[in-house]
Design a protein around this motif. Sequence first.
Motif, PDB file in Angstrom:
ATOM      1  N   VAL A   1      40.287  50.389  42.709  1.00 23.19           N
ATOM      2  CA  VAL A   1      39.900  49.038  42.304  1.00 23.19           C
ATOM      3  C   VAL A   1      38.427  49.062  41.913  1.00 23.19           C
ATOM      4  CG1 VAL A   1      41.619  47.863  43.739  1.00 23.19           C
ATOM      5  CG2 VAL A   1      39.363  48.340  44.678  1.00 23.19           C
ATOM      6  N   VAL A   2      38.033  48.142  41.061  1.00 21.70           N
ATOM      7  CA  VAL A   2      36.644  48.042  40.615  1.00 21.70           C
ATOM      8  C   VAL A   2      35.911  46.945  41.373  1.00 21.70           C
ATOM      9  CG1 VAL A   2      35.138  47.653  38.622  1.00 21.70           C
ATOM     10  CG2 VAL A   2      37.299  48.866  38.333  1.00 21.70           C
ATOM     11  N   TYR A   3      36.605  45.864  41.646  1.00 25.74           N
ATOM     12  CA  TYR A   3      36.014  44.666  42.239  1.00 25.74           C
ATOM     13  C   TYR A   3      35.400  44.944  43.604  1.00 25.74           C
ATOM     14  CZ  TYR A   3      35.923  39.585  43.285  1.00 25.74           C
ATOM     15  OH  TYR A   3      35.563  38.303  43.582  1.00 25.74           O
ATOM     16  N   ALA A   4      36.088  45.749  44.436  1.00 24.89           N
ATOM     17  CA  ALA A   4      35.634  45.956  45.821  1.00 24.89           C
ATOM     18  C   ALA A   4      34.356  46.789  45.927  1.00 24.89           C
ATOM     19  CB  ALA A   4      36.762  46.558  46.646  1.00 24.89           C
TER      20      ALA A   4
ATOM     21  N   ILE B   1      39.938  41.022  39.231  1.00 28.58           N
ATOM     22  CA  ILE B   1      40.097  40.254  40.465  1.00 28.58           C
ATOM     23  C   ILE B   1      41.575  39.924  40.646  1.00 28.58           C
ATOM     24  CG2 ILE B   1      39.377  38.133  41.666  1.00 28.58           C
ATOM     25  CD1 ILE B   1      36.935  38.079  39.776  1.00 28.58           C
ATOM     26  N   PRO B   2      42.106  39.971  41.865  1.00 28.89           N
ATOM     27  CA  PRO B   2      43.522  39.647  42.062  1.00 28.89           C
ATOM     28  C   PRO B   2      43.841  38.186  41.735  1.00 28.89           C
ATOM     29  CG  PRO B   2      42.584  40.702  44.004  1.00 28.89           C
ATOM     30  CD  PRO B   2      41.443  40.342  43.124  1.00 28.89           C
ATOM     31  N   CYS B   3      45.106  37.926  41.500  1.00 30.16           N
ATOM     32  CA  CYS B   3      45.594  36.535  41.386  1.00 30.16           C
ATOM     33  C   CYS B   3      45.869  36.070  42.812  1.00 30.16           C
ATOM     34  CB  CYS B   3      46.872  36.473  40.550  1.00 30.16           C
ATOM     35  SG  CYS B   3      46.727  37.198  38.920  1.00 30.16           S
ATOM     36  N   TRP B   4      44.858  35.501  43.452  1.00 28.10           N
ATOM     37  CA  TRP B   4      44.991  35.155  44.873  1.00 28.10           C
ATOM     38  C   TRP B   4      46.169  34.230  45.179  1.00 28.10           C
ATOM     39  CZ3 TRP B   4      42.455  38.439  47.629  1.00 28.10           C
ATOM     40  CH2 TRP B   4      41.216  38.926  47.222  1.00 28.10           C
ATOM     41  N   PRO B   5      46.479  33.228  44.332  1.00 28.76           N
ATOM     42  CA  PRO B   5      47.618  32.366  44.672  1.00 28.76           C
ATOM     43  C   PRO B   5      48.957  33.076  44.551  1.00 28.76           C
ATOM     44  CG  PRO B   5      46.249  31.383  42.928  1.00 28.76           C
ATOM     45  CD  PRO B   5      45.828  32.798  43.089  1.00 28.76           C
TER      46      PRO B   5
ATOM     47  N   PRO C   1      45.956  56.284  52.703  1.00 24.21           N
ATOM     48  CA  PRO C   1      46.267  55.704  54.013  1.00 24.21           C
ATOM     49  C   PRO C   1      46.389  54.182  53.989  1.00 24.21           C
ATOM     50  CG  PRO C   1      43.953  56.265  53.906  1.00 24.21           C
ATOM     51  CD  PRO C   1      44.567  56.766  52.622  1.00 24.21           C
ATOM     52  N   TYR C   2      46.087  53.575  52.841  1.00 24.96           N
ATOM     53  CA  TYR C   2      46.213  52.131  52.707  1.00 24.96           C
ATOM     54  C   TYR C   2      46.294  51.793  51.229  1.00 24.96           C
ATOM     55  CZ  TYR C   2      41.192  52.088  51.570  1.00 24.96           C
ATOM     56  OH  TYR C   2      39.970  52.303  50.984  1.00 24.96           O
ATOM     57  N   SER C   3      46.322  50.508  50.907  1.00 23.94           N
ATOM     58  CA  SER C   3      46.424  50.056  49.525  1.00 23.94           C
ATOM     59  C   SER C   3      45.140  49.358  49.102  1.00 23.94           C
ATOM     60  CB  SER C   3      47.606  49.075  49.381  1.00 23.94           C
ATOM     61  OG  SER C   3      47.498  48.307  48.206  1.00 23.94           O
ATOM     62  N   GLY C   4      44.890  49.356  47.800  1.00 25.80           N
ATOM     63  CA  GLY C   4      43.744  48.611  47.288  1.00 25.80           C
ATOM     64  C   GLY C   4      43.806  47.147  47.640  1.00 25.80           C
ATOM     65  N   PHE C   5      44.998  46.621  47.861  1.00 26.98           N
ATOM     66  CA  PHE C   5      45.125  45.224  48.266  1.00 26.98           C
ATOM     67  C   PHE C   5      44.540  45.012  49.661  1.00 26.98           C
ATOM     68  CE2 PHE C   5      48.574  45.006  45.001  1.00 26.98           C
ATOM     69  CZ  PHE C   5      47.997  44.009  44.233  1.00 26.98           C
ATOM     70  N   ASP C   6      44.570  46.049  50.494  1.00 21.81           N
ATOM     71  CA  ASP C   6      43.908  45.952  51.805  1.00 21.81           C
ATOM     72  C   ASP C   6      42.399  45.794  51.623  1.00 21.81           C
ATOM     73  OD1 ASP C   6      46.233  46.270  53.416  1.00 21.81           O
ATOM     74  OD2 ASP C   6      46.195  48.414  53.050  1.00 21.81           O
ATOM     75  N   LEU C   7      41.837  46.522  50.646  1.00 21.06           N
ATOM     76  CA  LEU C   7      40.408  46.380  50.370  1.00 21.06           C
ATOM     77  C   LEU C   7      40.075  44.949  49.971  1.00 21.06           C
ATOM     78  CD1 LEU C   7      39.060  49.429  48.320  1.00 21.06           C
ATOM     79  CD2 LEU C   7      38.580  48.812  50.686  1.00 21.06           C
ATOM     80  N   PHE C   8      40.922  44.353  49.130  1.00 19.95           N
ATOM     81  CA  PHE C   8      40.692  42.970  48.719  1.00 19.95           C
ATOM     82  C   PHE C   8      40.644  42.051  49.939  1.00 19.95           C
ATOM     83  CE2 PHE C   8      42.895  44.080  44.497  1.00 19.95           C
ATOM     84  CZ  PHE C   8      41.690  44.373  43.886  1.00 19.95           C
ATOM     85  N   ASN C   9      41.497  42.333  50.931  1.00 17.09           N
ATOM     86  CA  ASN C   9      41.517  41.496  52.134  1.00 17.09           C
ATOM     87  C   ASN C   9      40.220  41.609  52.931  1.00 17.09           C
ATOM     88  OD1 ASN C   9      44.110  40.552  51.641  1.00 17.09           O
ATOM     89  ND2 ASN C   9      45.086  42.186  52.809  1.00 17.09           N
TER      90      ASN C   9
END
Length: 479
Positions: free
Chosen positions: A363-366, A340-344, A283-291
């Motif tokens: 994802v592992v980080y979240a 960890i994502p490349c935030w920039p 229902p969402y992406s791992g990038f949403d978790l990072f947010n």
Amino acid sequence: MAKEVSPGVLALRKVVDDVHADARKAKAEGKLVGWSSSKFPCELAAAFDLDVMYPENQAAGIAANRDGEIMCQAAEDLGYDNDICGYARISLAYAAGKRAARKFDPETLEYIIDPKSGKPLKDADGNVVIDPETGKPKKDPKTQQPYTVLVDIHEIEALPDGPLKDKYWESIKPYRQMRIPQPDFVLCCNNICNCMTKWYENIARMCNIPLVMIDIPYNNTVEVHDSNVAYVRGQFDAAIKQLEEITGKKFDEKKFEQACANANRTASAWLRVCDYLQYKPAPYSGFDLFNHMADIVTARAKVQAAEAFELLEKDLEKAIAEGTTTTPFPEKYRVMFEGIPCWPKLPDLFKPLKANGVNVTAVVYAPAFGFVYDDLDGMARAYYKAPNSVCIEQGVDWREGICRDNKVDGVLVHYNRSCKPWSGYMAEMQRRFTADLGIPCAGFDGDQADPRNFNAAQYETRVQGLVEAMAQNAMNKEG
């Protein structure tokens, strides 16, 4: 049409905004404000009603706002090596008083626009407006931005009161991570990495403030031995005494118990949110978790964070029932994003994934911030369980469990120059994933904060290679 934001996401945004606003208000009122590493036991500070900011979270926000490079360079100019963590460099520059600001003319006090900024101006029909003199698209004045420059708050404070001084304060970038108050004390726990120790020692020395340190050694066995628990419990007691001296208050047992209850409730809800990536399609992406990680880091011991994550759970349950998702493309492949994502460079990370229908569903980080425990011994054991402080066997087991539960087709590994402890054993991790799970892996070089260490062309090539390997793997299984 503006993208619809769910009630849970709106609530989470408010939680983080309130944490930052409360810290600024506390500082203005002369109260103590601290800086803390992300995995220092937040429950201890909460027992003293302390407002605390988190430099890792701050650095990620600064990097995502495209000011990571200028702040990293500022730290390097102060003498810090460019080979250390980008988060640390941003934080050390900030602690020294450096800020990213908008350039203005001291005579007119007007901002000086960077000619490279701004989106093309469009007319009422949506067509790009061409400048007849240059033959190039005109820039939309609403989106044009001033040059970014570095300023020093100590130099600003030394200026005489007046319009120029006021303009300098105004020129500092207005987003919340560039406006957090300077620290009155620092809280450090090195369960993330040993860089933390020197990073926070330097902040304490630079700002001449107290440092509260909790040492959690690397755990080379799966279980945390009772002697290790006793070692950390003793440090909890020492930290409490230090905080009593810093604040002039006595430790409040009831507030501590409430903070622990809130932290457990928040962490449990956070882990349940993470588990929604197991649905197919997700229902969402791992990038949403990072947010949403700003909430689990900055507000884990606050009841508002628990309530917001529980509200997000309801949003996700509704999405599952209705068959909707926040991912703006059909899900063809599912991957774990390791690191960890490349935030920039978030747009650059997302673009080739979208083009190939690749959704990040693990994802592992979240979930690493989901500390759940029953008592003080359990709390000590929980804080031992950070990705960089557990043995490789447990690290592999965690990751392979997530891959199986979340039904991934491959793994995308970020070899993060800023996080060498994490990246150092990734080659062995990749070998294990392929051997144990039969899925392909691809690695790319990058950085969590410094954009100079990311190559978009290399990343796109590695994603394409991973997609081809996942497609071949699927064909082999069908055959």
